[in-house]
Design an enzyme around this catalytic site. Structure first.
Site, PDB file in Angstrom:
ATOM      1  CG  ASP A  52      -5.632 -22.411  16.279  1.00 50.22           C
ATOM      2  OD1 ASP A  52      -4.587 -23.032  16.009  1.00 50.22           O
ATOM      3  OD2 ASP A  52      -6.193 -22.486  17.390  1.00 50.22           O
ATOM      4  CG  ASP A  68      -6.874 -13.335  29.901  1.00 59.63           C
ATOM      5  OD1 ASP A  68      -7.676 -13.874  30.685  1.00 59.63           O
ATOM      6  OD2 ASP A  68      -7.216 -12.470  29.075  1.00 59.63           O
TER       7      ASP A  68
END
Length: 703
Positions: A169, A313
């Site tokens: 990224d 997550d």
């Protein structure tokens, strides 16, 4: 079986209720407390795990009896009603109810750790599935990411059945060039929307493997990772996730600043060593963002990695569980990473975790979310409620001051009676948790961990419940250095405020005791409580005293077979390593080898499996030891080093065996020692600050 269970519960309910609610005099309550404590100390010596269940039951009874007594007999209500006393009393009772709920939920969550074993794979590797290995990165230096990529490339899996992707990224050219050199795919996107979750979701659209293995860019996998995890996926087609522990080969700020690395279990060991095994029993193992493999079908069914919270997550696994997918936990370290280097970075990371779990609690509360089983609701709820400990912890650290400084009667009872009820509650909870958690969390350390974070997570968790959209994802910095010893006064402000307040309360209490004030037993009880709080606040101050860490490459103490030679055409000598890092190696020096500082040296690590020699320069030699600095490495040399140091299947399995078992009294003395050290460091810092301020102002006064 259900009928028998109900009958058993019903038969026990009446005597347990009688034991919890029976009013007793001070003598008989003391007698009961002593009997409970003795029983618990006898049970802890019995190895069969069923006796641990008995300890849970006994601890639950003692804690429930204490809480019942607190709610029915100690609140400051009646003819002499005082609104201020009642307000403070309800605050303490609320904190105690929170601690009680967390204790009971914790017992249920870890009632029977599963200890799942890896499932076998098909004998024919051609039947093994395809796997995409994702390594997300944003602003981490290439030096941190390189070993993870090289280790991923060396996994024991058919080479045509897995591909490695670096999800960058940061969109950096040096990463692209490195990926092209080693033969992995460099994946970028045009924006950074939804941070890590968005990065992974974008990659899901560009890749096609049946399974997705995810590693944080500093989590270096061992070569056996896929073989240890994929069997569970193939054995049960409803398993959507196989998680392995997050293991760290570098010390976190607690371990570094207190010098407890590999002596005391670190902060995260309880979760990865015990709680996740307990979750697995309830089919509630969480996805932890790294060191895990996920089924693409399950991910696509829920729309990819969850993006609504900053703990994407756990939120992702929660959603998979609501759809009926199962999870599994293999409690064998299959990767290792870098811990946070500084306390400020550690606090920032935990703030994100706390805010994210509070967001999930607000957005998809597991207690009411459809599709979850009873055990899954308990496990997820306990994980989320845990991060609300900020206010209760601060209440426990300041409650005795209400009596010592303000004269408030927040517990309307005789001091000895409070001790008779509270002692078995506290001692049995401590003893039982020591029995359950001993290998993974030593007694009294939770208080230090929570005190360090309490003031910092208080507001973020509250705001997340009010407005889940507040806040943003922050990346935890890894791979940095601490170039000097210093006292982090910014982080430490809450700790020295708590320490100072308790010190004032202790002083006032001693003065009141010496001049013969009324209710000496209550006074002594609160003084003792304040002494304990001073120890805990002092421990937090000790953690804030940052220690120098100038090595950018962490040295790992490990014994590996090695060979050394002084020239490529000279004979080689067998030896073993003492420690290895990405920049250097320390080895035992064979008697037949004569080396001095500045000599060139070649080192072969794990010669039985490797034939790539590393070039090095001797930094010091003598007394049977040689320390060498590694020269700049080629890709094959770097890969050989990664495989020897990080990639071995047994690289991290033995680490837990070096830690001492928990002994509550020994742990209390150990925590006390750090508390004294923290208090001493605090006073030294205060004196130094006053001296420096006086030195700066002295010339002005003279003028």
């Amino acid at each position: 079986m259900r009928l028998l269970s109900l009958l058993l519960i019903a038969s026990l309910a009446i005597p347990v209720y009688a034991l919890v609610t029976a009013p007793l005099s001070l003598f008989w309550q003391t007698f009961t407390a002593i009997g409970m404590v003795i029983t618990a100390n006898l049970l802890i010596r019995l190895k069969d795990y069923r006796w641990a269940l008995a300890m849970m039951g006994l601890s639950t009874i003692a804690s429930t009896r204490y809480l019942y007594w607190r709610l029915t007999q100690t609140l400051p209500i009646g003819p002499e009603f005082n609104a201020w006393d009642l307000f403070l009393s309800l605050g303490l009772v609320g904190a105690e109810i929170y601690a009680y709920v967390i204790l009971i939920l914790g017992f249920v969550q870890t009632i029977w750790p599963l200890h799942r074993k890896p499932a076998p794979l098909p004998d024919d590797p051609s039947q093994w599935p395809t796997v995409d290995i994702y390594i997300p990165t944003y602003n981490e230096p290439l030096a941190v990411v390189r070993p993870t990529v090289l280790a991923a490339l060396a996994m024991d899996w058919p080479r045509d059945k897995f591909r490695v992707y670096v999800l960058d990224d940061g969109r950096r050219d040096e990463f692209r060039q490195f990926c092209e050199t080693v033969g992995v795919t460099h994946v970028t996107r045009t924006d950074n929307k939804h941070a890590k979750a968005g990065n992974i979701n974008a990659a899901l659209k560009k890749t096609g493997g049946e399974y997705i293995a995810i590693f944080d860019c500093d989590h270096i996998p061992v070569r056996s990772f896929l073989q240890m995890t994929m069997g569970s996926m193939l054995q049960d087609k409803t398993v959507s996730l196989v998680q392995t522990p997050h293991h760290f080969f570098s010390p976190d700020p607690f371990e570094k600043n207190l010098a407890t690395f590999r002596k005391v279990p670190n902060e995260g060991e309880l979760f990865y060593g015990l709680i996740q095994d307990g979750n697995d029993f309830w089919d509630a193992s969480f996805f932890c963002g790294s060191c895990a493999v996920l089924r693409r079908e399950a991910l696509e069914q829920i729309g990819g990695i969850a993006t609504e919270t900053v703990t994407e997550d756990a939120h992702t696994s929660l959603r998979m569980h609501t759809r009926g997918w199962k999870s599994a936990y293999i409690n064998i370290p299959q990767a290792a990473g870098l811990a946070t280097e500084s306390l400020s970075a550690h606090v920032g990371q935990r703030i994100r975790w706390a805010r994210g779990m509070a967001q999930i609690f607000r957005v998809n509360n597991p207690m009411v979310m459809p599709g979850l089983k009873f055990g899954q609701r308990i496990c997820y709820s306990n994980a989320m409620l845990h991060f609300f400990y900020g206010l209760p912890r601060l209440i426990f650290l300041t409650s005795p001051l209400a009596y010592l400084l303000l004269g408030a009667e927040i517990i309307k009872a005789q001091g000895w009676m409070v001790l008779a009820y509270a002692a078995p509650h506290v001692m049995l909870a401590t003893t039982t948790n020591s029995r359950l958690q001993g290998p993974f969390r030593h007694s009294f350390w939770a208080e230090i961990y929570e005190t360090v974070l309490a003031t910092f997570i208080l507001v973020p968790t509250l705001l997340a419940v009010i407005n889940p959209k507040l806040g943003k994802f922050n990346v935890t910095a890894k791979g940095g250095i601490v170039d000097r010893d210093y006292f982090d006064k910014d982080i430490a402000r809450p700790y020295y405020l708590l320490f100072s307040l308790n010190l004032i309360g202790f002083t006032v209490g001693i003065i009141r005791l010496l001049i013969g004030g009324p209710h000496a037993d209550t006074l002594m009880l609160n003084i003792g409580w304040t002494v304990y709080n001073l120890i805990i606040a002092g421990g937090a101050l000790a953690v804030a005293n940052e220690k120098r860490q100038v090595r950018s490459a962490v040295r790992v103490r490990t014994k590996l077979q090695a060979a050394i030679r002084s020239h490529a055409d000279s004979g080689a000598y067998m030896t073993e390593t003492l420690d290895v890092s990405y920049s250097g190696v320390a080895l035992r020096l064979p008697e037949a080898v004569d080396l001095k500082q500045g000599d060139s040296l070649q080192i072969l690590l794990m010669p039985e499996r490797n034939d790539v020699w590393l070039d090095a320069k001797v930094m010091r030699a003598g007394r049977g030891l040689v320390a060498a600095k590694l020269n700049e490495m080629s890709i094959p040399q770097e890969s050989a080093l990664v495989q020897a140091l990080f990639g071995r299947a047994d690289a991290w399995i033995q680490w837990r065996e070096h830690q001492k078992p928990d002994r509550p009294l020994r742990a209390l003395f150990e925590v006390g020692r750090y508390g004294i050290r923290g208090g001493r460091d605090f006073f030294a810092w205060v004196v130094k600050a006053i001296w420096q301020r006086g030195t700066r102002t002295a010339p002005t006064k003279a003028a």
